[in-house]
Design a protein around this motif. Sequence first.
Motif, PDB file in Angstrom:
ATOM      1  N   GLY A  76       1.672  11.920  -9.841  1.00 45.45           N
ATOM      2  CA  GLY A  76       0.910  13.164  -9.769  1.00 45.45           C
ATOM      3  C   GLY A  76       1.811  14.385  -9.703  1.00 45.45           C
ATOM      4  O   GLY A  76       1.559  15.401 -10.362  1.00 45.45           O
ATOM      5  N   LEU A  77       2.886  14.298  -8.888  1.00 45.53           N
ATOM      6  CA  LEU A  77       3.818  15.421  -8.784  1.00 45.53           C
ATOM      7  C   LEU A  77       4.508  15.695 -10.114  1.00 45.53           C
ATOM      8  O   LEU A  77       4.669  16.845 -10.526  1.00 45.53           O
ATOM      9  CB  LEU A  77       4.849  15.116  -7.692  1.00 45.53           C
ATOM     10  CG  LEU A  77       5.913  16.203  -7.458  1.00 45.53           C
ATOM     11  CD1 LEU A  77       5.255  17.502  -7.013  1.00 45.53           C
ATOM     12  CD2 LEU A  77       6.933  15.725  -6.425  1.00 45.53           C
ATOM     13  N   THR A  78       4.893  14.627 -10.800  1.00 47.29           N
ATOM     14  CA  THR A  78       5.542  14.797 -12.114  1.00 47.29           C
ATOM     15  C   THR A  78       4.591  15.443 -13.124  1.00 47.29           C
ATOM     16  O   THR A  78       4.975  16.321 -13.906  1.00 47.29           O
ATOM     17  CB  THR A  78       6.010  13.433 -12.641  1.00 47.29           C
ATOM     18  OG1 THR A  78       6.868  12.819 -11.676  1.00 47.29           O
ATOM     19  CG2 THR A  78       6.751  13.586 -13.955  1.00 47.29           C
ATOM     20  N   THR A  79       3.330  14.999 -13.076  1.00 48.32           N
ATOM     21  CA  THR A  79       2.325  15.583 -13.987  1.00 48.32           C
ATOM     22  C   THR A  79       2.133  17.064 -13.715  1.00 48.32           C
ATOM     23  O   THR A  79       2.046  17.883 -14.648  1.00 48.32           O
ATOM     24  CB  THR A  79       0.989  14.840 -13.837  1.00 48.32           C
ATOM     25  OG1 THR A  79       1.183  13.452 -14.082  1.00 48.32           O
ATOM     26  CG2 THR A  79      -0.039  15.392 -14.807  1.00 48.32           C
ATOM     27  N   LEU A  80       2.066  17.433 -12.416  1.00 45.54           N
ATOM     28  CA  LEU A  80       1.911  18.857 -12.072  1.00 45.54           C
ATOM     29  C   LEU A  80       3.106  19.667 -12.520  1.00 45.54           C
ATOM     30  O   LEU A  80       2.958  20.793 -13.034  1.00 45.54           O
ATOM     31  CB  LEU A  80       1.705  18.997 -10.557  1.00 45.54           C
ATOM     32  CG  LEU A  80       0.377  18.452 -10.006  1.00 45.54           C
ATOM     33  CD1 LEU A  80       0.357  18.555  -8.484  1.00 45.54           C
ATOM     34  CD2 LEU A  80      -0.800  19.220 -10.598  1.00 45.54           C
ATOM     35  N   LEU A  81       4.321  19.134 -12.335  1.00 43.21           N
ATOM     36  CA  LEU A  81       5.526  19.853 -12.755  1.00 43.21           C
ATOM     37  C   LEU A  81       5.549  20.059 -14.268  1.00 43.21           C
ATOM     38  O   LEU A  81       5.920  21.116 -14.772  1.00 43.21           O
ATOM     39  CB  LEU A  81       6.770  19.081 -12.312  1.00 43.21           C
ATOM     40  CG  LEU A  81       7.070  19.085 -10.803  1.00 43.21           C
ATOM     41  CD1 LEU A  81       8.248  18.185 -10.493  1.00 43.21           C
ATOM     42  CD2 LEU A  81       7.336  20.502 -10.316  1.00 43.21           C
ATOM     43  N   VAL A 111       0.831  -1.204   0.000  1.00 43.33           N
ATOM     44  CA  VAL A 111       0.000   0.000   0.000  1.00 43.33           C
ATOM     45  C   VAL A 111       0.863   1.251   0.000  1.00 43.33           C
ATOM     46  O   VAL A 111       0.620   2.213  -0.738  1.00 43.33           O
ATOM     47  CB  VAL A 111      -0.962  -0.011   1.207  1.00 43.33           C
ATOM     48  CG1 VAL A 111      -1.699   1.324   1.316  1.00 43.33           C
ATOM     49  CG2 VAL A 111      -1.952  -1.159   1.079  1.00 43.33           C
ATOM     50  N   THR A 112       1.879   1.260   0.870  1.00 43.17           N
ATOM     51  CA  THR A 112       2.756   2.430   0.950  1.00 43.17           C
ATOM     52  C   THR A 112       3.486   2.664  -0.365  1.00 43.17           C
ATOM     53  O   THR A 112       3.589   3.787  -0.866  1.00 43.17           O
ATOM     54  CB  THR A 112       3.766   2.261   2.082  1.00 43.17           C
ATOM     55  OG1 THR A 112       3.073   2.031   3.309  1.00 43.17           O
ATOM     56  CG2 THR A 112       4.639   3.496   2.222  1.00 43.17           C
ATOM     57  N   GLY A 113       3.979   1.612  -0.981  1.00 43.15           N
ATOM     58  CA  GLY A 113       4.676   1.749  -2.269  1.00 43.15           C
ATOM     59  C   GLY A 113       3.748   2.254  -3.362  1.00 43.15           C
ATOM     60  O   GLY A 113       4.125   3.103  -4.186  1.00 43.15           O
ATOM     61  N   SER A 114       2.519   1.729  -3.375  1.00 46.18           N
ATOM     62  CA  SER A 114       1.560   2.174  -4.395  1.00 46.18           C
ATOM     63  C   SER A 114       1.234   3.651  -4.231  1.00 46.18           C
ATOM     64  O   SER A 114       1.162   4.401  -5.217  1.00 46.18           O
ATOM     65  CB  SER A 114       0.279   1.332  -4.304  1.00 46.18           C
ATOM     66  OG  SER A 114       0.552  -0.030  -4.516  1.00 46.18           O
ATOM     67  N   LEU A 115       1.026   4.067  -2.942  1.00 45.95           N
ATOM     68  CA  LEU A 115       0.731   5.485  -2.706  1.00 45.95           C
ATOM     69  C   LEU A 115       1.906   6.369  -3.113  1.00 45.95           C
ATOM     70  O   LEU A 115       1.714   7.465  -3.663  1.00 45.95           O
ATOM     71  CB  LEU A 115       0.382   5.702  -1.230  1.00 45.95           C
ATOM     72  CG  LEU A 115      -0.949   5.094  -0.760  1.00 45.95           C
ATOM     73  CD1 LEU A 115      -1.122   5.297   0.751  1.00 45.95           C
ATOM     74  CD2 LEU A 115      -2.114   5.693  -1.513  1.00 45.95           C
ATOM     75  N   CYS A 116       3.124   5.921  -2.839  1.00 43.96           N
ATOM     76  CA  CYS A 116       4.309   6.701  -3.232  1.00 43.96           C
ATOM     77  C   CYS A 116       4.410   6.827  -4.753  1.00 43.96           C
ATOM     78  O   CYS A 116       4.716   7.898  -5.288  1.00 43.96           O
ATOM     79  CB  CYS A 116       5.573   6.056  -2.663  1.00 43.96           C
ATOM     80  SG  CYS A 116       5.702   6.176  -0.870  1.00 43.96           S
ATOM     81  N   ILE A 117       4.148   5.734  -5.453  1.00 44.98           N
ATOM     82  CA  ILE A 117       4.216   5.770  -6.923  1.00 44.98           C
ATOM     83  C   ILE A 117       3.146   6.704  -7.492  1.00 44.98           C
ATOM     84  O   ILE A 117       3.404   7.511  -8.393  1.00 44.98           O
ATOM     85  CB  ILE A 117       4.065   4.347  -7.492  1.00 44.98           C
ATOM     86  CG1 ILE A 117       5.271   3.498  -7.108  1.00 44.98           C
ATOM     87  CG2 ILE A 117       3.890   4.388  -9.004  1.00 44.98           C
ATOM     88  CD1 ILE A 117       5.150   2.042  -7.501  1.00 44.98           C
ATOM     89  N   ILE A 118       1.912   6.603  -6.948  1.00 39.30           N
ATOM     90  CA  ILE A 118       0.833   7.480  -7.418  1.00 39.30           C
ATOM     91  C   ILE A 118       1.166   8.950  -7.132  1.00 39.30           C
ATOM     92  O   ILE A 118       0.956   9.828  -7.975  1.00 39.30           O
ATOM     93  CB  ILE A 118      -0.497   7.079  -6.750  1.00 39.30           C
ATOM     94  CG1 ILE A 118      -0.930   5.686  -7.227  1.00 39.30           C
ATOM     95  CG2 ILE A 118      -1.586   8.110  -7.058  1.00 39.30           C
ATOM     96  CD1 ILE A 118      -2.146   5.142  -6.510  1.00 39.30           C
TER      97      ILE A 118
END
Length: 289
Positions: free
Chosen positions: A55-60, A44-51
């Motif tokens: 999202g951060l990359t998309t915003l940048l 779960v933690t890994g999936s949340l980090c990847i998502i």
Amino acid sequence: MAKKVKKRKEIRRKLLHKYRLVILNESTFEEKISFKLSRLNVFVTGSLCIIGLIGLTTLLIAFTPLREYIPGYSSTKLKRQATELTYKTDSLVRTLDYTNRYLNNIRMVLRGDIENNEINRDSLFEQFKLDPSTINLTPIREDSMLRAEVALEDKYNLFERNMEKSDLVLFPPVNGTISEQYDAEKRHFAVDVVAPRDTPVKAVANGMVIFSEWTADTGYVMILEHEDGLLSVYKHNGSLSKVQGDIVRAGEVIASVGNTGKFTTGPHLHFEIWDNGTPVDPMNFIDFN
């Protein structure tokens, strides 16, 4: 059925089985940090980090200039420049088209060519004829008041009256004897004025020099552009006193009488007047005596 239940329990046990992640001091083996983890927590933690990273990359990429460094991604600055260049190109194309038409008119004047020597006045009148029954000719109050005011001003304003002249009067470019008159049938759209060599040639009206060059057929040629689409043409000059772009006044010396060009027959001025692309007889407007 029992096997499936047992298998599910085994998978659940593996996912929820607790593990301890311990960080120790290598020298003293002192425990610094420890975490209780399970396979499910790690997933779960890994999936949340990847998502979150996606999202951060998309915003940048979407809201920062970093997207311009991605190959194939168009730059906002380049888009703006492309749009501006498109408008400038369109404007230049229109300007070039206007310039080409203008130059074609100048070439037509230099060659003495016209598309149509005769204008059917009856057809023009028929084309623009109005039916009086379709027009309301009843004067309105404001129109009557304006007419009365203008009539009163014209009555007492003797020095600044704006008078409409039926005939255009131009300054004579040179005084002399007419050796050949205007003859449209012979395609001689000018008058030839015989005068002594080096006699000053003067501008017939205020205007601007749009052509001042040597031509093989007519020697030194000057063309002036005046108001309302009027052109005056001076050919076979001995010399030119003005260059293209000069502003001249009526009566100002612009050239001298000469005998230049292949088609000349002696010292004289070949003078033409063109009204919006149509040649007119200069003797209707100028007294050369």
